[in-house]
Scaffold this motif. Structure first.
Motif: not given
Length: 252
Positions: A6-16, A43-50, A77-83
């Motif tokens: 029915p669903a081979a995968g799933f995702s969550i809301p995530s900001s860009e 669950s929600v992921a948020c880009a936090s390293g702009s 879910i806190v998402r850093p950027s690079g580093g």
């Protein structure tokens, strides 16, 4: 039809990053709060390293928005950027722990509260995965604190190695013009272009002119996609021809 599930995968809301940067550097905490308000549960992921992920974790998530994070029905879910890896991951975990605390697993490793996790998705391959997890173990951190994503191929031919990415650079909010850009403290090389852009041929080279300072009559950019409509549908052969010949082929 393709996977027999029915669903081979799933995702969550995530900001860009683009959606966060339109609020501006001074409005980053308000942008983060908006993510929580738009997704009050699950669950929600948020880009936090702009700009500065450590400031974001300390002053935004860990201070101004701490009550919202703790009382929300779900996991942020806190998402850093690079580093630099693995230090950026460890620093983010330490910063969040100072604000939210941690518990110990059965193996004695530190674990953030169940409403808080971290996602790292840049520079991830089989080697960096081992590097990060080993550093976390050495630092007393449980692997369950961190999720991984991969924005490119394991062959390392992707947007980071080619230094090519598409990002929002300009927006109009409530009638006010806003230059949108990424300027992350952990990766200066990822700084993005800002404002209205023109692509002009100067001295035999392509030059991007920022912040509306270019000459529109010399702009080689064309509108391809607007408001959900595809305006230009180039074939792969046409794209290859343009890129191969360079300035001699007009973009029309």
């Amino acid at each position: 039809d393709f996977y027999g599930e029915p669903a081979a995968g799933f995702s969550i809301p995530s900001s860009e990053h683009g959606t966060m940067m339109t609020w501006g550097r001074a409005g980053e905490c308000r942008a983060m709060r908006n993510v929580l308000e738009q997704h009050p549960e699950g669950s929600v992921a948020c880009a936090s390293g702009s700009y500065d992920v450590f400031r974001a974790c300390d002053q935004c998530w860990g201070d101004k928005l701490k009550r919202f994070v703790e009382q929300r029905d779900g996991c942020l879910i806190v998402r850093p950027s690079g580093g630099k890896l693995p230090s950026v991951v460890l620093q983010v975990l330490e910063t969040l722990e100072r604000r939210f605390g941690s518990t110990r697993t059965a193996t004695g490793h530190r674990l953030l509260p169940p409403f808080l996790r971290v996602l790292h998705s840049e520079g991830i391959d089989s080697s960096s995965l081992e590097l990060i997890l080993q550093a976390m173990s050495d630092g007393g951190w449980a692997a369950d604190n961190l999720g991984f994503g991969s924005g490119g191929l394991l062959q390392k031919v992707h947007r980071d190695t080619l230094k090519c990415a598409f990002s929002c650079s300009y927006a109009v909010i409530a009638g006010q013009a806003c230059n949108v850009y990424k300027d992350t403290v952990t990766d200066p090389a990822a700084k993005s272009k800002r404002g209205k852009l023109t692509l002009e041929a100067r001295r035999g080279q392509w030059t991007t002119v920022m912040e509306g300072k270019g000459d529109p009559t010399k702009d080689s950019l064309v509108t391809v996609f607007r408001n959900g409509r595809l305006l230009v549908d180039s074939t792969l052969a046409e794209v290859r021809k343009r890129s191969g010949v360079g300035l001699e082929v007009p973009l029309s």
